[in-house]
Design a protein around this motif. Structure first.
Motif, PDB file in Angstrom:
ATOM      1  N   GLY A 107       0.811  -1.201   0.000  1.00  0.00           N
ATOM      2  CA  GLY A 107       0.000   0.000   0.000  1.00  0.00           C
ATOM      3  C   GLY A 107       0.849   1.258   0.000  1.00  0.00           C
ATOM      4  O   GLY A 107       0.544   2.237  -0.690  1.00  0.00           O
ATOM      5  N   ALA A 108       1.936   1.239   0.763  1.00  0.00           N
ATOM      6  CA  ALA A 108       2.838   2.389   0.807  1.00  0.00           C
ATOM      7  C   ALA A 108       3.534   2.578  -0.534  1.00  0.00           C
ATOM      8  O   ALA A 108       3.748   3.712  -0.978  1.00  0.00           O
ATOM      9  CB  ALA A 108       3.866   2.201   1.916  1.00  0.00           C
ATOM     10  N   THR A 109       3.882   1.473  -1.185  1.00  0.00           N
ATOM     11  CA  THR A 109       4.525   1.563  -2.498  1.00  0.00           C
ATOM     12  C   THR A 109       3.578   2.178  -3.518  1.00  0.00           C
ATOM     13  O   THR A 109       3.955   3.055  -4.303  1.00  0.00           O
ATOM     14  CB  THR A 109       4.972   0.169  -2.976  1.00  0.00           C
ATOM     15  N   MET A 110       2.319   1.733  -3.509  1.00  0.00           N
ATOM     16  CA  MET A 110       1.327   2.304  -4.428  1.00  0.00           C
ATOM     17  C   MET A 110       1.110   3.784  -4.149  1.00  0.00           C
ATOM     18  O   MET A 110       1.078   4.608  -5.078  1.00  0.00           O
ATOM     19  CB  MET A 110       0.002   1.546  -4.304  1.00  0.00           C
ATOM     20  N   ALA A 111       0.963   4.133  -2.871  1.00  0.00           N
ATOM     21  CA  ALA A 111       0.713   5.525  -2.504  1.00  0.00           C
ATOM     22  C   ALA A 111       1.890   6.411  -2.878  1.00  0.00           C
ATOM     23  O   ALA A 111       1.718   7.507  -3.430  1.00  0.00           O
ATOM     24  CB  ALA A 111       0.426   5.621  -1.007  1.00  0.00           C
ATOM     25  N   SER A 112       3.094   5.937  -2.612  1.00  0.00           N
ATOM     26  CA  SER A 112       4.286   6.717  -2.923  1.00  0.00           C
ATOM     27  C   SER A 112       4.433   6.914  -4.422  1.00  0.00           C
ATOM     28  O   SER A 112       4.734   8.020  -4.893  1.00  0.00           O
ATOM     29  CB  SER A 112       5.537   6.029  -2.364  1.00  0.00           C
ATOM     30  N   ALA A 113       4.211   5.857  -5.191  1.00  0.00           N
ATOM     31  CA  ALA A 113       4.325   5.960  -6.650  1.00  0.00           C
ATOM     32  C   ALA A 113       3.301   6.939  -7.210  1.00  0.00           C
ATOM     33  O   ALA A 113       3.615   7.761  -8.085  1.00  0.00           O
ATOM     34  CB  ALA A 113       4.152   4.583  -7.283  1.00  0.00           C
ATOM     35  N   LEU A 114       2.084   6.873  -6.701  1.00  0.00           N
ATOM     36  CA  LEU A 114       1.028   7.753  -7.204  1.00  0.00           C
ATOM     37  C   LEU A 114       1.288   9.207  -6.810  1.00  0.00           C
ATOM     38  O   LEU A 114       1.173  10.122  -7.632  1.00  0.00           O
ATOM     39  CB  LEU A 114      -0.324   7.294  -6.670  1.00  0.00           C
ATOM     40  N   LEU A 115       1.678   9.434  -5.558  1.00  0.00           N
ATOM     41  CA  LEU A 115       1.910  10.792  -5.081  1.00  0.00           C
ATOM     42  C   LEU A 115       3.142  11.420  -5.723  1.00  0.00           C
ATOM     43  O   LEU A 115       3.151  12.610  -6.061  1.00  0.00           O
ATOM     44  CB  LEU A 115       2.062  10.795  -3.558  1.00  0.00           C
ATOM     45  N   THR A 116       4.181  10.619  -5.891  1.00  0.00           N
ATOM     46  CA  THR A 116       5.444  11.150  -6.416  1.00  0.00           C
ATOM     47  C   THR A 116       5.448  11.243  -7.932  1.00  0.00           C
ATOM     48  O   THR A 116       5.899  12.246  -8.501  1.00  0.00           O
ATOM     49  CB  THR A 116       6.626  10.260  -5.963  1.00  0.00           C
ATOM     50  N   LEU A 117       4.944  10.224  -8.590  1.00  0.00           N
ATOM     51  CA  LEU A 117       5.053  10.146 -10.046  1.00  0.00           C
ATOM     52  C   LEU A 117       3.826  10.680 -10.774  1.00  0.00           C
ATOM     53  O   LEU A 117       3.931  11.124 -11.921  1.00  0.00           O
ATOM     54  CB  LEU A 117       5.300   8.691 -10.465  1.00  0.00           C
TER      55      LEU A 117
END
Length: 336
Positions: A107-117
């Motif tokens: 979940g953190a990986t998905m959130a980070s990818a969406l927020l950052t990229l």
């Protein structure tokens, strides 16, 4: 003068075990020619590397003093810029890494990818695509966990993303798309399926097969299976659990008598090949499709082999210019 290839950013302390499988897998991938940047606490990573000979290998370390644990909330990525997954996705955003790979908090990986990229144009919600072993080799299924509640239009977007992925990375020129339902007939399914079916049928850029049932997933009836993330995750976990139980039964049967043990010696090689096809580590990690960058999510329990294969898959996607092709295909897609 040849440009230095971009490394793959690996969230190197994430996962159920921590540094050991990540570092070992990174070394194996580096020996296969993939440049890797290990992201995490510098002191811990250098300590893990100290027991290996990495002379001449394309491995670097990027310090990230914070780590989002498996029992923490995915939303924690918002306020923790020094968390390793945020550093990894930021390296991708800044053009300093080709892709981000993590076997940590999905979940953190998905959130980070969406927020950052951010998202690619024409994508409302990113989806996780995973490889499924089938009677015909392997298939692709999405979504398998990123979105529990979805709209019919999302399934069309995901079918396009998966179609381009299979064409570009796996060399399947006209992959078929199946819509997971409770019957093959067009009129069967829940409200989501009934709304999505005509949209997929009308999408002239897709090779839409029609509805498929649960039994068709492992048969490989279609190259791509689209469904909501709630259903897809259950199907995936059911398949993984059934494979483990089935091999447990086989192991019991082949060790039950002396005669069975002798027979086991004869079939050991064949069974090892089957086990390899069913092992999630063979496929490395699942790609998060729809974000403006390459991000891969692996099993928290993944071993060094899983890490190596995840890095190899990320490298292959970058070399094939997957992100650029996805962007171009989505911009050219007919409106739904």
């Amino acid at each position: 003068m040849t440009a230095t290839p971009l490394p793959i950013a690996l969230d190197a302390l994430a996962g159920d075990v921590g540094a050991a499988p990540n570092v070992e897998g990174a070394i194996q991938a580096a020996r296969a020619g993939v440049s890797v940047t290990l992201v995490g606490d510098r002191t811990k990573l250098h300590a893990a590397l100290a027991s290996h000979d990495i002379t001449g290998l394309p491995i670097t370390v990027e310090d990230a003093p914070d780590l989002i644990g498996m029992d923490e909330h995915a939303s924690d990525v918002r306020g923790r810029k020094d968390a390793s997954i945020n550093v990894a996705t930021r390296l991708v955003k800044e053009g300093r890494a080709a892709a981000a790979v993590s076997l940590g908090h999905s979940g953190a990986t998905m959130a980070s990818a969406l927020l950052t990229l951010g998202r690619l144009p024409g994508v409302d919600r990113p989806a996780i695509l995973t490889h499924i072993p089938t009677a015909r080799g392997f298939g692709a299924m999405l979504d398998v966990g990123a979105n529990a509640d979805v709209k019919a239009a999302y399934l069309v977007q995901w079918a396009r993303l998966a179609t381009t992925y299979l064409r570009v990375v796996e060399d399947r020129q006209s992959p078929t798309v199946g819509l997971l339902s409770i019957g093959e007939e067009d009129h069967k399914g829940n409200a989501l399926v009934l709304e999505a079916h005509p949209l997929l049928r009308a999408a002239t850029d897709l090779n839409f097969h029609g509805n498929i049932e649960g039994r068709d997933v492992m048969q490989g009836t279609t190259d791509i299976v689209v469904t909501d993330g709630f259903t897809g995750n259950i199907v995936l976990k059911l398949a993984e659990g059934e494979a483990k139980v089935l091999f447990g039964w086989i192991r019991e049967a082949l060790t039950s008598t002396m005669q069975a043990k002798l027979g086991a010696l004869l079939v050991r090689g064949a069974l090892r090949g089957i086990a390899d096809r069913l092992d999630p580590s063979t496929y490395g990690a699942s790609i998060l499709l729809g974000v403006r960058g390459l991000a891969f999510i692996g099993h928290g329990s993944g071993d060094a082999r899983a890490v190596k294969n995840a890095l190899l898959r990320a490298h292959r996607a970058h070399q094939a210019q997957l992100l650029q092709r996805l962007d171009a295909e989505l911009r050219a897609a007919p409106s739904t």
